[in-house]
Design a protein around this motif. Structure first.
Motif, mmCIF file in Angstrom:
data_model
loop_
_atom_site.group_PDB
_atom_site.id
_atom_site.type_symbol
_atom_site.label_atom_id
_atom_site.label_comp_id
_atom_site.label_asym_id
_atom_site.label_seq_id
_atom_site.Cartn_x
_atom_site.Cartn_y
_atom_site.Cartn_z
ATOM 1 N N SER A 29 22.983 -46.892 11.993
ATOM 2 C CA SER A 29 21.602 -47.072 12.448
ATOM 3 C C SER A 29 21.442 -48.354 13.242
ATOM 4 O O SER A 29 20.681 -48.414 14.214
ATOM 5 C CB SER A 29 20.642 -47.061 11.252
ATOM 6 N N VAL A 30 22.170 -49.397 12.844
ATOM 7 C CA VAL A 30 22.131 -50.651 13.600
ATOM 8 C C VAL A 30 22.680 -50.431 14.994
ATOM 9 O O VAL A 30 22.077 -50.853 15.998
ATOM 10 C CB VAL A 30 22.935 -51.759 12.881
ATOM 11 N N ALA A 31 23.811 -49.746 15.086
ATOM 12 C CA ALA A 31 24.420 -49.484 16.389
ATOM 13 C C ALA A 31 23.480 -48.682 17.285
ATOM 14 O O ALA A 31 23.377 -48.941 18.493
ATOM 15 C CB ALA A 31 25.742 -48.748 16.209
ATOM 16 N N ALA A 32 22.777 -47.722 16.686
ATOM 17 C CA ALA A 32 21.839 -46.906 17.465
ATOM 18 C C ALA A 32 20.677 -47.741 17.973
ATOM 19 O O ALA A 32 20.246 -47.611 19.128
ATOM 20 C CB ALA A 32 21.337 -45.749 16.612
ATOM 21 N N TYR A 69 12.772 -61.982 18.658
ATOM 22 C CA TYR A 69 12.850 -60.995 17.584
ATOM 23 C C TYR A 69 12.256 -59.697 18.117
ATOM 24 O O TYR A 69 11.155 -59.688 18.682
ATOM 25 C CB TYR A 69 12.108 -61.492 16.349
ATOM 26 N N ILE A 70 13.018 -58.604 17.990
ATOM 27 C CA ILE A 70 12.679 -57.342 18.635
ATOM 28 C C ILE A 70 12.613 -56.231 17.590
ATOM 29 O O ILE A 70 13.471 -56.156 16.699
ATOM 30 C CB ILE A 70 13.744 -56.975 19.697
ATOM 31 N N ASP A 71 11.609 -55.362 17.737
ATOM 32 C CA ASP A 71 11.558 -54.222 16.825
ATOM 33 C C ASP A 71 12.593 -53.186 17.261
ATOM 34 O O ASP A 71 13.131 -53.253 18.368
ATOM 35 C CB ASP A 71 10.149 -53.619 16.795
ATOM 36 N N ALA A 72 12.883 -52.237 16.384
ATOM 37 C CA ALA A 72 13.974 -51.299 16.626
ATOM 38 C C ALA A 72 13.773 -50.445 17.868
ATOM 39 O O ALA A 72 14.738 -49.996 18.486
ATOM 40 C CB ALA A 72 14.167 -50.398 15.401
ATOM 41 N N SER A 73 12.523 -50.250 18.279
ATOM 42 C CA SER A 73 12.270 -49.451 19.478
ATOM 43 C C SER A 73 12.520 -50.242 20.752
ATOM 44 O O SER A 73 12.674 -49.673 21.831
ATOM 45 C CB SER A 73 10.824 -48.954 19.478
#
Length: 252
Positions: A29-32, A69-73
């Protein structure tokens, strides 16, 4: 849509679940998420994108040494600090300090005035302008330091001190640069001598710019930390001893 302040509050409110998140995030999930962020900003050179203790939030370091700092999107960027209120820790400060640190091994020491005091076991790098009044104050502090090797990169800021460049060159062209520098930064601030020799002054100006140094005096420790502005000898000594302690810890 979350406003920036609301997003910051949401980030801070999530810190309590930090440890559980750190163990539950899968590498897939991190890689994605990292791939998604990079694809969204193809022109941005990311040095690293790593998970933070906050679920769904990543720490991104960019090529210009900016941290976000960035959200996952990848939609939301927060430029600021994260605090762990439970541990009363600033989680951002160590990262910023590591980004600012300079690899002093790359400094061209032949372009600096070397002054060994006592056994010279500690090392201090100084960027200084002969006509800067704060630099002149700093020299009085440095005079009280013991057992230190000082490398002074003469860095005239011509925009503020029009005569500083010629004075800097005269210092370098002197037969005794240490004595000439002491004279140039004394209360008299006047020295004689030639300004026609092979000198590093222009290179020092470019070096300072490359290191992000915009004001004088600026000091660097042997492990690349910054100390800016005038400081008493006691504070400078503590700054240098912190380097010695950290090196000793690593070699144990």
């Amino acid at each position: 849509m979350l406003r920036p302040i609301a997003l910051c509050l949401a980030l801070l409110a999530s810190v309590a679940s930090a440890q559980d998140h750190a163990t539950s995030v899968s590498s897939a999930s991190v890689a994605a998420d990292v791939s998604r962020i990079k694809e969204r900003y193809p022109k941005t050179q990311f040095v690293s994108i790593t998970p933070t203790p906050i679920p769904g939030v990543y720490q991104a370091i960019m090529a210009n040494k900016r941290l976000a700092y960035i959200d996952a999107s990848g939609r939301y960027f927060v430029f600021g600090r994260i605090f762990d209120m439970e541990r009363t820790q600033d989680l951002t400060e160590p990262v910023l300090a590591s980004l600012e640190n300079v690899d002093v091994r790359a400094l061209p020491l032949t372009d600096a005035i070397k002054h060994v005091k006592g056994n010279g076991r500690r090392t201090l790098y100084v960027f200084s302008d002969p006509d800067c009044p704060y630099c002149q104050q700093l020299e009085r502090s440095l005079a009280d330091l013991q057992d230190v090797t000082v490398y002074t990169f003469v860095f005239p800021i011509s925009e503020l001190h029009p005569q500083a460049r010629n004075k800097a060159i005269s210092v370098w062209c002197s037969t005794d640069r240490v004595a000439a520098w002491a004279a140039a930064t004394s209360t008299r601030g006047q020295i004689g001598g030639t300004t026609s020799c092979d000198h590093p002054i222009d290179r020092n100006v470019e070096l300072a710019k490359a290191l992000g140094i915009r004001a004088t005096p600026t000091m660097l420790s042997a492990d690349g930390r910054f100390l800016r502005g005038v400081a008493p000898a006691e504070r400078i000594s503590a700054f240098l001893n912190q380097t010695t302690a950290s090196v000793a810890q690593v070699t144990k």
